[in-house]
Design a protein around this motif. Structure first.
Motif, PDB file in Angstrom:
ATOM      1  N   PHE A 227      16.142 -15.918 -10.141  1.00  0.00           N
ATOM      2  CA  PHE A 227      17.284 -16.813  -9.951  1.00  0.00           C
ATOM      3  C   PHE A 227      18.050 -16.383  -8.702  1.00  0.00           C
ATOM      4  N   ALA A 228      18.493 -17.368  -7.931  1.00  0.00           N
ATOM      5  CA  ALA A 228      19.351 -17.070  -6.778  1.00  0.00           C
ATOM      6  C   ALA A 228      20.307 -18.223  -6.558  1.00  0.00           C
ATOM      7  N   GLY A 229      21.482 -17.925  -6.050  1.00  0.00           N
ATOM      8  CA  GLY A 229      22.417 -18.990  -5.685  1.00  0.00           C
ATOM      9  C   GLY A 229      23.601 -19.072  -6.617  1.00  0.00           C
ATOM     10  N   GLU A 230      24.461 -20.012  -6.284  1.00  0.00           N
ATOM     11  CA  GLU A 230      25.738 -20.141  -6.997  1.00  0.00           C
ATOM     12  C   GLU A 230      25.567 -20.320  -8.502  1.00  0.00           C
ATOM     13  N   ALA A 231      24.556 -21.106  -8.892  1.00  0.00           N
ATOM     14  CA  ALA A 231      24.401 -21.456 -10.303  1.00  0.00           C
ATOM     15  C   ALA A 231      24.178 -20.233 -11.182  1.00  0.00           C
ATOM     16  N   TYR A 232      23.695 -19.154 -10.595  1.00  0.00           N
ATOM     17  CA  TYR A 232      23.326 -17.976 -11.392  1.00  0.00           C
ATOM     18  C   TYR A 232      24.267 -16.808 -11.123  1.00  0.00           C
ATOM     19  N   SER A 233      25.331 -17.102 -10.360  1.00  0.00           N
ATOM     20  CA  SER A 233      26.278 -16.043 -10.021  1.00  0.00           C
ATOM     21  C   SER A 233      27.575 -16.270 -10.797  1.00  0.00           C
ATOM     22  N   LEU A 234      28.551 -15.424 -10.515  1.00  0.00           N
ATOM     23  CA  LEU A 234      29.887 -15.670 -11.054  1.00  0.00           C
ATOM     24  C   LEU A 234      30.746 -16.201  -9.906  1.00  0.00           C
ATOM     25  N   GLU A 235      31.975 -16.500 -10.175  1.00  0.00           N
ATOM     26  CA  GLU A 235      32.930 -17.013  -9.164  1.00  0.00           C
ATOM     27  C   GLU A 235      32.335 -18.187  -8.382  1.00  0.00           C
ATOM     28  N   GLY A 236      31.828 -19.218  -9.098  1.00  0.00           N
ATOM     29  CA  GLY A 236      31.201 -20.371  -8.447  1.00  0.00           C
ATOM     30  C   GLY A 236      32.170 -21.106  -7.532  1.00  0.00           C
ATOM     31  N   GLY A 237      31.585 -21.932  -6.654  1.00  0.00           N
ATOM     32  CA  GLY A 237      32.410 -22.699  -5.716  1.00  0.00           C
ATOM     33  C   GLY A 237      32.537 -21.991  -4.379  1.00  0.00           C
ATOM     34  N   TRP A 238      31.903 -20.818  -4.249  1.00  0.00           N
ATOM     35  CA  TRP A 238      31.978 -20.063  -2.995  1.00  0.00           C
ATOM     36  C   TRP A 238      30.587 -19.580  -2.609  1.00  0.00           C
ATOM     37  N   ILE A 239      30.380 -19.507  -1.270  1.00  0.00           N
ATOM     38  CA  ILE A 239      29.075 -19.096  -0.775  1.00  0.00           C
ATOM     39  C   ILE A 239      28.815 -17.607  -1.036  1.00  0.00           C
ATOM     40  N   GLU A 240      29.881 -16.810  -1.037  1.00  0.00           N
ATOM     41  CA  GLU A 240      29.700 -15.348  -1.127  1.00  0.00           C
ATOM     42  C   GLU A 240      28.939 -14.917  -2.396  1.00  0.00           C
ATOM     43  N   PRO A 241      29.340 -15.366  -3.607  1.00  0.00           N
ATOM     44  CA  PRO A 241      28.548 -14.958  -4.779  1.00  0.00           C
ATOM     45  C   PRO A 241      27.135 -15.542  -4.775  1.00  0.00           C
ATOM     46  N   ALA A 242      26.975 -16.734  -4.152  1.00  0.00           N
ATOM     47  CA  ALA A 242      25.628 -17.324  -4.047  1.00  0.00           C
ATOM     48  C   ALA A 242      24.746 -16.419  -3.196  1.00  0.00           C
ATOM     49  N   THR A 243      25.334 -15.886  -2.131  1.00  0.00           N
ATOM     50  CA  THR A 243      24.575 -15.010  -1.237  1.00  0.00           C
ATOM     51  C   THR A 243      24.224 -13.701  -1.938  1.00  0.00           C
ATOM     52  N   ARG A 244      25.158 -13.213  -2.765  1.00  0.00           N
ATOM     53  CA  ARG A 244      24.889 -11.951  -3.469  1.00  0.00           C
ATOM     54  C   ARG A 244      23.683 -12.081  -4.407  1.00  0.00           C
ATOM     55  N   THR A 245      23.596 -13.216  -5.140  1.00  0.00           N
ATOM     56  CA  THR A 245      22.442 -13.353  -6.044  1.00  0.00           C
ATOM     57  C   THR A 245      21.160 -13.607  -5.245  1.00  0.00           C
ATOM     58  N   ALA A 246      21.298 -14.206  -4.060  1.00  0.00           N
ATOM     59  CA  ALA A 246      20.108 -14.389  -3.207  1.00  0.00           C
ATOM     60  C   ALA A 246      19.568 -13.015  -2.790  1.00  0.00           C
ATOM     61  N   LEU A 247      20.462 -12.118  -2.405  1.00  0.00           N
ATOM     62  CA  LEU A 247      20.036 -10.758  -2.031  1.00  0.00           C
ATOM     63  C   LEU A 247      19.424 -10.048  -3.233  1.00  0.00           C
ATOM     64  N   ASP A 248      20.033 -10.250  -4.398  1.00  0.00           N
ATOM     65  CA  ASP A 248      19.529  -9.644  -5.631  1.00  0.00           C
ATOM     66  C   ASP A 248      18.089 -10.097  -5.885  1.00  0.00           C
ATOM     67  N   ALA A 249      17.833 -11.411  -5.706  1.00  0.00           N
ATOM     68  CA  ALA A 249      16.476 -11.946  -5.940  1.00  0.00           C
ATOM     69  C   ALA A 249      15.491 -11.322  -4.953  1.00  0.00           C
ATOM     70  N   VAL A 250      15.886 -11.240  -3.693  1.00  0.00           N
ATOM     71  CA  VAL A 250      14.978 -10.702  -2.669  1.00  0.00           C
ATOM     72  C   VAL A 250      14.646  -9.235  -2.963  1.00  0.00           C
ATOM     73  N   LEU A 251      15.676  -8.449  -3.303  1.00  0.00           N
ATOM     74  CA  LEU A 251      15.440  -7.025  -3.599  1.00  0.00           C
ATOM     75  C   LEU A 251      14.473  -6.871  -4.766  1.00  0.00           C
ATOM     76  N   HIS A 252      14.674  -7.694  -5.810  1.00  0.00           N
ATOM     77  CA  HIS A 252      13.797  -7.559  -6.983  1.00  0.00           C
ATOM     78  C   HIS A 252      12.371  -8.046  -6.693  1.00  0.00           C
ATOM     79  N   ILE A 253      12.252  -9.118  -5.918  1.00  0.00           N
ATOM     80  CA  ILE A 253      10.887  -9.598  -5.596  1.00  0.00           C
ATOM     81  C   ILE A 253      10.129  -8.516  -4.830  1.00  0.00           C
ATOM     82  N   ILE A 254      10.776  -7.941  -3.823  1.00  0.00           N
ATOM     83  CA  ILE A 254      10.099  -6.906  -3.018  1.00  0.00           C
ATOM     84  C   ILE A 254       9.685  -5.753  -3.926  1.00  0.00           C
ATOM     85  N   HIS A 255      10.625  -5.313  -4.753  1.00  0.00           N
ATOM     86  CA  HIS A 255      10.345  -4.162  -5.615  1.00  0.00           C
ATOM     87  C   HIS A 255       9.258  -4.490  -6.640  1.00  0.00           C
TER      88      HIS A 255
END
Ligand SMILES: Cc1cc2nc3c(=O)[nH]c(=O)nc-3n(C[C@H](O)[C@H](O)[C@H](O)COP(=O)(O)OP(=O)(O)OC[C@H]3O[C@@H](n4cnc5c(N)ncnc54)[C@H](O)[C@@H]3O)c2cc1C
Length: 289
Positions: A227-255
């Protein structure tokens, strides 16, 4: 990465189904789109808003791959609507007048914005920008044109009462500046099937559901869905939490796929730093319980 055909990028292509690979969900994932039959992928990152996912996307995973708790959390997340009503202008009404570029009102049109790209641009008027309850009021109109005209009438009324004048000291009537050659443009996020809402917000007692989505990538490694993006993060309505879950997805995929993270990055440190398992011990209430 498509397993059989190498790298292929599809854009503007509605995804209709994502299926687990094999009975226990451990194999390659199958993705079916509107114009292409099922193809196999090593991993899939889901970034679609959760309500749009529920309405348009068939997610087929056995409960041991994606738990029913997570599926329930996607369905019961809380989204709000937003509406924007734009008018292209034939000329600007604010040149040289020190007119503010944002006006907040206590009427149903809520916020008003003006914008011009450069000095030759006649400009555009965002006659109404609403969200949450105020955006609900915009849904009942028979047509976009009727809604837009209603916003314009209200704006003329506000300007008349405010006695705002142009550079020739004449009262500004906004509708005189609207370009009649173009239709107004209305965007209602609730009416867009691929969004079904504009922002995911908190609702009382949905901490557990939010947490289920936020921690999905670390707790459902075997299913290869991320999962990545606003829908799976907290504090919706802002790009910043969407970006955080995107980074989370990338880190986990690589690992999870045997990749090596950049020097200085350690998945163990990352998971410890972002650990929310202490919430589990708090017995957070779930909606409906
Ligand atoms: C009116 C409004 C104002 C905002 N203002 C701000 C702001 O001032 N500052 C700020 O930081 N953030 C703002 N945001 C929030 C910001 O836009 C979002 O947080 C950000 O766009 C989320 O990015 P995302 O990639 O998670 O999701 P999105 O940008 O919503 O992307 C999801 C994508 O999935 C696509 N999709 C859905 N279903 C399917 C399917 N079946 N197949 C294929 N594709 C599909 C959708 O079409 C969409 O393109 C605003 C949002 C709105 C709506």
């Amino acid at each position: 990465m498509n397993r059989t055909d190498g790298f292929q990028l599809f854009v503007c292509e509605p995804v209709e189904k994502v299926e687990a690979g094999g009975l226990n969900g451990g194999g390659p994932l199958k993705v079916t789109t509107k114009h292409h039959p099922a193809r196999e992928y090593d991993a899939v990152v889901l970034t679609t808003p959760t309500w749009a996912t529920q309405m348009n996307l068939d997610l087929r995973f056995p409960p041991n791959a994606v738990s029913t708790k997570v599926m329930h959390s996607m369905r019961s997340s809380h989204w709000i609507n937003s509406c924007k009503v734009f008018f292209p202008l034939k000329r600007r009404f604010w040149d040289g007048s020190g007119f503010p570029s944002v006006v907040l009102t206590d009427t149903f049109i809520q916020d008003v914005y003006i914008y011009a790209a450069d000095k030759n641009d006649p400009g555009v008027l965002l006659a109404s920008y609403t969200w949450e309850d105020n955006a609900m009021k915009m849904l009942g109109f028979d047509s976009d044109v009727i809604l837009a005209q209603s916003c314009l009438r209200k704006l003329d009324e506000i300007f008349e009462r405010s006695m705002i004048t142009d550079t020739d000291d004449k009262p500004i009537r906004i509708s005189d500046y609207v370009d009649p050659r173009h239709e107004p443009i209305v965007v209602q996020w609730a009416k867009k099937p691929s969004y079904a809402g504009c922002a995911k917000l908190y609702r009382r007692n949905n901490e557990s559901e939010n947490n289920d989505l936020l921690t999905f990538n670390r707790e459902h490694k075997a299913c290869r869905l991320y999962f990545a993006g606003e829908a799976y993060s907290l504090e919706g309505g802002w790009i910043e939490p969407a970006t955080r879950t995107a980074l989370d997805a990338v880190l986990h995929i690589i690992h999870d796929h045997g990749g090596v993270l950049a020097q200085g990055l350690d998945i163990g440190d990352y998971e410890r730093l972002t650990d929310t398992s202490y919430l589990t011990g708090m017995n957070l209430p779930r909606r409906g319980e």
